[in-house]
Design a protein around this motif. Structure first.
Motif, PDB file in Angstrom:
ATOM      1  N   ILE A 231      81.229 -36.940-106.687  1.00 32.63           N
ATOM      2  CA  ILE A 231      79.870 -37.299-107.079  1.00 32.63           C
ATOM      3  C   ILE A 231      79.878 -38.669-107.738  1.00 32.63           C
ATOM      4  O   ILE A 231      80.701 -38.953-108.611  1.00 32.63           O
ATOM      5  CB  ILE A 231      79.290 -36.263-108.057  1.00 32.63           C
ATOM      6  CG1 ILE A 231      79.272 -34.875-107.413  1.00 32.63           C
ATOM      7  CG2 ILE A 231      77.883 -36.657-108.495  1.00 32.63           C
ATOM      8  CD1 ILE A 231      78.895 -33.771-108.363  1.00 32.63           C
ATOM      9  N   VAL A 232      78.952 -39.536-107.305  1.00 31.38           N
ATOM     10  CA  VAL A 232      78.763 -40.846-107.925  1.00 31.38           C
ATOM     11  C   VAL A 232      77.749 -40.699-109.053  1.00 31.38           C
ATOM     12  O   VAL A 232      76.643 -40.196-108.848  1.00 31.38           O
ATOM     13  CB  VAL A 232      78.260 -41.879-106.901  1.00 31.38           C
ATOM     14  CG1 VAL A 232      77.947 -43.211-107.586  1.00 31.38           C
ATOM     15  CG2 VAL A 232      79.301 -42.086-105.804  1.00 31.38           C
ATOM     16  N   LEU A 233      78.129 -41.138-110.254  1.00 29.60           N
ATOM     17  CA  LEU A 233      77.276 -40.939-111.426  1.00 29.60           C
ATOM     18  C   LEU A 233      77.561 -42.015-112.457  1.00 29.60           C
ATOM     19  O   LEU A 233      78.718 -42.385-112.679  1.00 29.60           O
ATOM     20  CB  LEU A 233      77.544 -39.556-112.027  1.00 29.60           C
ATOM     21  CG  LEU A 233      76.667 -39.095-113.178  1.00 29.60           C
ATOM     22  CD1 LEU A 233      75.251 -38.835-112.692  1.00 29.60           C
ATOM     23  CD2 LEU A 233      77.232 -37.818-113.796  1.00 29.60           C
ATOM     24  N   ASP A 234      76.522 -42.536-113.074  1.00 20.44           N
ATOM     25  CA  ASP A 234      76.677 -43.481-114.173  1.00 20.44           C
ATOM     26  C   ASP A 234      76.998 -42.685-115.432  1.00 20.44           C
ATOM     27  O   ASP A 234      76.130 -42.000-115.983  1.00 20.44           O
ATOM     28  CB  ASP A 234      75.390 -44.286-114.363  1.00 20.44           C
ATOM     29  CG  ASP A 234      75.554 -45.419-115.373  1.00 20.44           C
ATOM     30  OD1 ASP A 234      76.472 -45.340-116.216  1.00 20.44           O
ATOM     31  OD2 ASP A 234      74.757 -46.375-115.326  1.00 20.44           O
ATOM     32  N   VAL A 235      78.239 -42.767-115.885  1.00 19.25           N
ATOM     33  CA  VAL A 235      78.671 -41.934-117.015  1.00 19.25           C
ATOM     34  C   VAL A 235      78.041 -42.384-118.327  1.00 19.25           C
ATOM     35  O   VAL A 235      78.087 -41.651-119.317  1.00 19.25           O
ATOM     36  CB  VAL A 235      80.210 -41.942-117.147  1.00 19.25           C
ATOM     37  CG1 VAL A 235      80.856 -41.363-115.904  1.00 19.25           C
ATOM     38  CG2 VAL A 235      80.739 -43.346-117.415  1.00 19.25           C
ATOM     39  N   ASN A 236      77.442 -43.568-118.346  1.00 21.37           N
ATOM     40  CA  ASN A 236      76.790 -44.042-119.566  1.00 21.37           C
ATOM     41  C   ASN A 236      75.391 -43.472-119.736  1.00 21.37           C
ATOM     42  O   ASN A 236      74.776 -43.620-120.779  1.00 21.37           O
ATOM     43  CB  ASN A 236      76.714 -45.570-119.561  1.00 21.37           C
ATOM     44  CG  ASN A 236      78.090 -46.209-119.646  1.00 21.37           C
ATOM     45  OD1 ASN A 236      78.966 -45.718-120.351  1.00 21.37           O
ATOM     46  ND2 ASN A 236      78.289 -47.289-118.915  1.00 21.37           N
ATOM     47  N   ILE A 237      74.878 -42.840-118.691  1.00 17.83           N
ATOM     48  CA  ILE A 237      73.554 -42.215-118.737  1.00 17.83           C
ATOM     49  C   ILE A 237      73.747 -40.701-118.703  1.00 17.83           C
ATOM     50  O   ILE A 237      74.440 -40.172-117.855  1.00 17.83           O
ATOM     51  CB  ILE A 237      72.678 -42.664-117.549  1.00 17.83           C
ATOM     52  CG1 ILE A 237      72.474 -44.182-117.597  1.00 17.83           C
ATOM     53  CG2 ILE A 237      71.338 -41.948-117.563  1.00 17.83           C
ATOM     54  CD1 ILE A 237      71.745 -44.733-116.407  1.00 17.83           C
TER      55      ILE A 237
ATOM     56  N   ILE B 109      84.365 -37.304-110.938  1.00 19.50           N
ATOM     57  CA  ILE B 109      83.187 -38.173-110.961  1.00 19.50           C
ATOM     58  C   ILE B 109      83.601 -39.616-110.661  1.00 19.50           C
ATOM     59  O   ILE B 109      84.574 -40.129-111.211  1.00 19.50           O
ATOM     60  CB  ILE B 109      82.483 -38.111-112.331  1.00 19.50           C
ATOM     61  CG1 ILE B 109      81.861 -36.726-112.562  1.00 19.50           C
ATOM     62  CG2 ILE B 109      81.425 -39.199-112.449  1.00 19.50           C
ATOM     63  CD1 ILE B 109      80.696 -36.416-111.676  1.00 19.50           C
ATOM     64  N   ILE B 110      82.837 -40.274-109.794  1.00 17.11           N
ATOM     65  CA  ILE B 110      83.039 -41.692-109.517  1.00 17.11           C
ATOM     66  C   ILE B 110      82.010 -42.468-110.331  1.00 17.11           C
ATOM     67  O   ILE B 110      80.806 -42.359-110.085  1.00 17.11           O
ATOM     68  CB  ILE B 110      82.875 -41.999-108.016  1.00 17.11           C
ATOM     69  CG1 ILE B 110      83.913 -41.216-107.204  1.00 17.11           C
ATOM     70  CG2 ILE B 110      83.013 -43.495-107.756  1.00 17.11           C
ATOM     71  CD1 ILE B 110      83.754 -41.366-105.695  1.00 17.11           C
ATOM     72  N   ASP B 111      82.466 -43.218-111.307  1.00 14.71           N
ATOM     73  CA  ASP B 111      81.571 -43.915-112.234  1.00 14.71           C
ATOM     74  C   ASP B 111      80.890 -45.091-111.531  1.00 14.71           C
ATOM     75  O   ASP B 111      81.548 -45.967-110.977  1.00 14.71           O
ATOM     76  CB  ASP B 111      82.369 -44.412-113.434  1.00 14.71           C
ATOM     77  CG  ASP B 111      81.497 -45.069-114.486  1.00 14.71           C
ATOM     78  OD1 ASP B 111      80.259 -44.926-114.406  1.00 14.71           O
ATOM     79  OD2 ASP B 111      82.057 -45.721-115.394  1.00 14.71           O
ATOM     80  N   SER B 112      79.556 -45.086-111.576  1.00 13.06           N
ATOM     81  CA  SER B 112      78.794 -46.148-110.917  1.00 13.06           C
ATOM     82  C   SER B 112      78.263 -47.187-111.891  1.00 13.06           C
ATOM     83  O   SER B 112      77.465 -48.053-111.502  1.00 13.06           O
ATOM     84  CB  SER B 112      77.611 -45.538-110.148  1.00 13.06           C
ATOM     85  OG  SER B 112      76.690 -44.929-111.044  1.00 13.06           O
ATOM     86  N   SER B 113      78.672 -47.125-113.153  1.00  9.39           N
ATOM     87  CA  SER B 113      78.094 -48.003-114.168  1.00  9.39           C
ATOM     88  C   SER B 113      78.361 -49.482-113.880  1.00  9.39           C
ATOM     89  O   SER B 113      77.533 -50.344-114.181  1.00  9.39           O
ATOM     90  CB  SER B 113      78.624 -47.639-115.559  1.00  9.39           C
ATOM     91  OG  SER B 113      80.041 -47.748-115.598  1.00  9.39           O
ATOM     92  N   LYS B 114      79.496 -49.790-113.278  1.00  4.98           N
ATOM     93  CA  LYS B 114      79.819 -51.188-112.980  1.00  4.98           C
ATOM     94  C   LYS B 114      79.303 -51.608-111.608  1.00  4.98           C
ATOM     95  O   LYS B 114      78.899 -52.731-111.400  1.00  4.98           O
ATOM     96  CB  LYS B 114      81.326 -51.414-113.077  1.00  4.98           C
ATOM     97  CG  LYS B 114      81.873 -51.218-114.476  1.00  4.98           C
ATOM     98  CD  LYS B 114      83.362 -51.489-114.532  1.00  4.98           C
ATOM     99  CE  LYS B 114      83.895 -51.305-115.952  1.00  4.98           C
ATOM    100  NZ  LYS B 114      85.347 -51.542-116.035  1.00  4.98           N
ATOM    101  N   GLY B 115      79.334 -50.693-110.662  1.00 11.04           N
ATOM    102  CA  GLY B 115      78.812 -50.977-109.333  1.00 11.04           C
ATOM    103  C   GLY B 115      79.641 -52.019-108.597  1.00 11.04           C
ATOM    104  O   GLY B 115      80.803 -52.280-108.917  1.00 11.04           O
ATOM    105  N   GLY B 116      79.015 -52.643-107.598  1.00  8.48           N
ATOM    106  CA  GLY B 116      79.654 -53.735-106.883  1.00  8.48           C
ATOM    107  C   GLY B 116      80.869 -53.315-106.083  1.00  8.48           C
ATOM    108  O   GLY B 116      80.974 -52.191-105.588  1.00  8.48           O
ATOM    109  N   VAL B 117      81.816 -54.242-105.979  1.00 11.76           N
ATOM    110  CA  VAL B 117      83.007 -54.043-105.144  1.00 11.76           C
ATOM    111  C   VAL B 117      83.851 -52.882-105.653  1.00 11.76           C
ATOM    112  O   VAL B 117      84.389 -52.096-104.866  1.00 11.76           O
ATOM    113  CB  VAL B 117      83.839 -55.338-105.101  1.00 11.76           C
ATOM    114  CG1 VAL B 117      85.134 -55.114-104.311  1.00 11.76           C
ATOM    115  CG2 VAL B 117      83.041 -56.474-104.479  1.00 11.76           C
ATOM    116  N   GLU B 118      83.978 -52.743-106.967  1.00 15.31           N
ATOM    117  CA  GLU B 118      84.802 -51.674-107.531  1.00 15.31           C
ATOM    118  C   GLU B 118      84.285 -50.301-107.127  1.00 15.31           C
ATOM    119  O   GLU B 118      85.059 -49.417-106.751  1.00 15.31           O
ATOM    120  CB  GLU B 118      84.829 -51.782-109.055  1.00 15.31           C
ATOM    121  CG  GLU B 118      85.713 -50.729-109.714  1.00 15.31           C
ATOM    122  CD  GLU B 118      85.769 -50.878-111.221  1.00 15.31           C
ATOM    123  OE1 GLU B 118      86.160 -49.892-111.893  1.00 15.31           O
ATOM    124  OE2 GLU B 118      85.427 -51.960-111.727  1.00 15.31           O
TER     125      GLU B 118
END
Length: 298
Positions: A143-149, A168-177
């Motif tokens: 699951i892709v999720l922003d762990v800061n929210i 969990i795949i952290d999406s907070s940084k986004g982009g290439v990573e």
């Protein structure tokens, strides 16, 4: 044009202690015992939160055949509470829900052979898909999720199901990573779920028609799909009352592409197609809508 209230600004209502006690009582007492508590809780929230009543009425006016009454708002709030409580039991596997799966042609075969991005909205319960994907069809799910929210949700998830929390795949940084991490998960044979109906503050969006109004959907999930060139599927877990759920899965695109020549035009058409599919599901099960904020641009 008035800027709609950002969903992040609403916060997570309820103290950590109250949420922990609710989870403890649910798992110790069981679903049949704890479920009746939802009725007074739903009534309390419907009576005490003016914002909840307002956004619920504004939404229900778009999907119901007659102007919504307080009982409609109360039913909407109760549905939210019921689906939220069921997450505890779905994540822990502590209750035998009746889940009926509806898989479109080629969905399971494609997911096994090539992996897939699963596009999900805050509608119904995504957790019922985990039951079908992981337990029934043995498809690893990330699951892709922003762990800061939603930090309280992350803390609860770590307690209820550490395996899911660890994946969990952290999406907070986004982009290439983010693209690299999602690609690694798919190459490892997983399907990856990502929410596509809420945009974070500052995130680029695409404006489309949704339930008769203009709504802004985030563009990043579509750009990610185009970068990875993997199959994209829609997933809807619909609560049908009681302990009954349905899981609907369909292929949205075998390989999502955005040509440079008319990129914005194609992107808008793709998002509009998804918005139309979501709208059809919402109209068929209106009380499964879980976005209690100003979703439409006014």
């Amino acid at each position: 044009m008035n800027e709609p209230v950002q969903w992040q600004a609403h916060g997570e209502r309820g103290t950590p202690l109250a949420l922990r006690l609710m989870r403890f009582a649910a798992l110790r007492l069981g679903r049949r015992v704890i479920r009746p508590v939802l009725y007074p809780l739903a009534l309390y929230f419907a009576l005490t939160s003016r914002a909840t009543r307002r956004v619920s009425r504004e939404y229900l006016a778009r999907v119901l055949p007659a102007p919504p009454r307080f009982r409609d708002v109360l039913r909407h709030v109760f549905s939210f509470a019921s689906i939220s409580l069921d997450r505890v039991f779905l994540l822990t596997g502590s209750y035998p829900f009746r889940i009926q799966g509806h898989y479109g042609p080629g969905t399971l075969e494609t997911a096994r052979q090539r992996g897939a991005l699963l596009f999900v909205a805050h509608f119904g319960s995504f957790e019922v898909m985990r039951i079908g994907a992981v337990q029934t069809h043995e498809l690893p799910l990330r699951i892709v999720l922003d762990v800061n929210i939603g930090r309280r949700f992350m803390a609860a998830l770590a307690e209820l199901n550490p395996d899911i929390a660890a994946g969990i795949i952290d999406s907070s940084k986004g982009g290439v990573e983010l693209a690299l991490r999602v690609r690694e998960a798919i190459d490892a044979g997983a399907v990856v779920g990502i929410m596509v109906d809420r945009a974070r503050e500052g995130e680029k969006t695409v404006s489309v028609n949704f339930l008769g109004g203009t709504a802004r959907f985030p563009s990043s999930p579509w750009l990610l799909a185009a970068a990875l060139r993997v199959p994209v599927m829609t997933v809807f877990g619909v609560w049908r009352g009681g302990d009954r759920y349905e899981a609907h899965v369909e292929i949205l695109s075998e390989q999502f592409e955005l040509p440079r020549a008319n990129r914005d035009e194609v992107l808008r058409a793709r998002v509009q197609d998804y918005a139309d599919r979501l709208a059809a599901r919402v109209r068929a099960a209106p009380y499964n809508w879980l976005n209690f904020f100003d979703f439409w641009a006014t």
